[in-house]
Design a protein around this motif. Sequence first.
Motif, PDB file in Angstrom:
ATOM      1  N   PHE A 149      32.934  35.391  30.196  1.00  0.00           N
ATOM      2  CA  PHE A 149      34.494  36.100  30.223  1.00  0.00           C
ATOM      3  C   PHE A 149      35.293  36.139  30.867  1.00  0.00           C
ATOM      4  N   GLY A 150      36.910  35.056  31.330  1.00  0.00           N
ATOM      5  CA  GLY A 150      37.492  34.742  32.057  1.00  0.00           C
ATOM      6  C   GLY A 150      37.887  35.648  32.968  1.00  0.00           C
ATOM      7  N   PRO A 151      39.458  35.731  33.490  1.00  0.00           N
ATOM      8  CA  PRO A 151      38.715  34.527  33.859  1.00  0.00           C
ATOM      9  C   PRO A 151      37.897  34.177  35.159  1.00  0.00           C
ATOM     10  N   LEU A 152      37.387  32.905  35.124  1.00  0.00           N
ATOM     11  CA  LEU A 152      36.358  32.711  35.948  1.00  0.00           C
ATOM     12  C   LEU A 152      36.405  32.365  37.348  1.00  0.00           C
ATOM     13  N   LEU A 153      35.681  32.858  38.269  1.00  0.00           N
ATOM     14  CA  LEU A 153      36.024  33.135  39.831  1.00  0.00           C
ATOM     15  C   LEU A 153      35.365  31.540  40.081  1.00  0.00           C
ATOM     16  N   PRO A 154      36.670  31.148  40.989  1.00  0.00           N
ATOM     17  CA  PRO A 154      36.448  29.818  41.689  1.00  0.00           C
ATOM     18  C   PRO A 154      35.771  29.731  42.962  1.00  0.00           C
ATOM     19  N   GLN A 164      48.696  37.350  43.205  1.00  0.00           N
ATOM     20  CA  GLN A 164      48.099  36.630  42.006  1.00  0.00           C
ATOM     21  C   GLN A 164      46.639  37.057  42.315  1.00  0.00           C
ATOM     22  N   PHE A 165      45.674  37.343  43.587  1.00  0.00           N
ATOM     23  CA  PHE A 165      44.534  38.268  43.022  1.00  0.00           C
ATOM     24  C   PHE A 165      45.144  39.463  42.718  1.00  0.00           C
ATOM     25  N   ARG A 166      45.504  39.898  42.652  1.00  0.00           N
ATOM     26  CA  ARG A 166      45.210  41.178  41.608  1.00  0.00           C
ATOM     27  C   ARG A 166      45.530  41.188  40.514  1.00  0.00           C
ATOM     28  N   ASP A 167      46.105  40.231  39.931  1.00  0.00           N
ATOM     29  CA  ASP A 167      46.464  39.577  38.941  1.00  0.00           C
ATOM     30  C   ASP A 167      45.281  39.070  38.419  1.00  0.00           C
ATOM     31  N   PHE A 168      44.581  38.522  38.737  1.00  0.00           N
ATOM     32  CA  PHE A 168      42.986  37.934  38.669  1.00  0.00           C
ATOM     33  C   PHE A 168      41.997  39.550  38.200  1.00  0.00           C
ATOM     34  N   PHE A 169      41.992  40.615  39.460  1.00  0.00           N
ATOM     35  CA  PHE A 169      40.972  41.163  39.075  1.00  0.00           C
ATOM     36  C   PHE A 169      41.239  42.093  38.000  1.00  0.00           C
ATOM     37  N   PHE A 170      42.462  42.498  38.227  1.00  0.00           N
ATOM     38  CA  PHE A 170      42.122  43.213  36.494  1.00  0.00           C
ATOM     39  C   PHE A 170      42.458  42.429  35.359  1.00  0.00           C
ATOM     40  N   SER A 171      42.492  41.160  35.836  1.00  0.00           N
ATOM     41  CA  SER A 171      42.275  41.082  34.446  1.00  0.00           C
ATOM     42  C   SER A 171      40.498  40.274  33.679  1.00  0.00           C
ATOM     43  N   LYS A 172      39.745  40.817  35.157  1.00  0.00           N
ATOM     44  CA  LYS A 172      38.764  40.420  35.253  1.00  0.00           C
ATOM     45  C   LYS A 172      37.798  41.786  34.648  1.00  0.00           C
ATOM     46  N   CYS A 173      38.718  42.302  35.442  1.00  0.00           N
ATOM     47  CA  CYS A 173      38.104  43.833  35.084  1.00  0.00           C
ATOM     48  C   CYS A 173      38.216  44.084  33.244  1.00  0.00           C
ATOM     49  N   ILE A 174      39.266  43.630  32.724  1.00  0.00           N
ATOM     50  CA  ILE A 174      39.635  44.721  31.656  1.00  0.00           C
ATOM     51  C   ILE A 174      39.004  43.520  30.648  1.00  0.00           C
ATOM     52  N   ASN A 175      38.834  42.547  30.834  1.00  0.00           N
ATOM     53  CA  ASN A 175      37.593  41.212  29.908  1.00  0.00           C
ATOM     54  C   ASN A 175      36.674  41.738  30.181  1.00  0.00           C
TER      55      ASN A 175
END
Length: 209
Positions: A149-154, A164-175
């Motif tokens: 699942f994404g978004p992929l970790l860099p 930007q990190f907060r959006d990435f983090f929550f997207s990763k958690c939900i996905n």
Amino acid sequence: MLANDEGNEDFDEFLSFLGQKITLLGWTSFRGGLDVKNNTTGEKSLFTVFRGYPIMFHVAPLLPNNPSDPQKIDRKRHLGNDVVVIVFLEGVEEEDNPSSIGEPLLPNVLQSDVNYVYIFVKKYSPRENSSGSTYYRMNVACKAGVPAFGPLLPDPPIFEKNTQFRDFFFSKCINSERASMKSQAYSEKMSRSRREFLLSLVQKYHVSN
């Protein structure tokens, strides 16, 4: 991990980054299974809304802790039934000493039939940080069978604490939760639960001719 009644400054900073601390008594929004009438699940919790999704966190130090219970049942009742578990690791990983974070905890170490994804976060100290910003390193471990699942970790998975990190983090958690639900083990559990629930409804409301 389940015995902590408070966190350090780094932990509190990370909580503030995730959401706002709220009073449970009388709370009228999404409660995430927490008691908002009698304080049986603690007095405070952490809440946020991400892209229209209300999120209530189960924060171990904010849940009731019975000192005479070494199993920490009151906390496991909630944390053990969360599909996604966020683990904040104490200490600071330095860029010049990357091994200090260690490997992510394997998901079979914490025994739960419901926990499928573990997201590990640790404060990170880059070699150069003239702005004085806070940085985090993030790792993810999943049980076998959870699809990618994404978004992929860099690479490396280092993030500055910002929007930007907060959006990435929550997207990763939900996905990660959605991906877990697609795993065979989770699907089978849900099918059994639905079957048993429907059977109980039939037995309860069946009217004989």
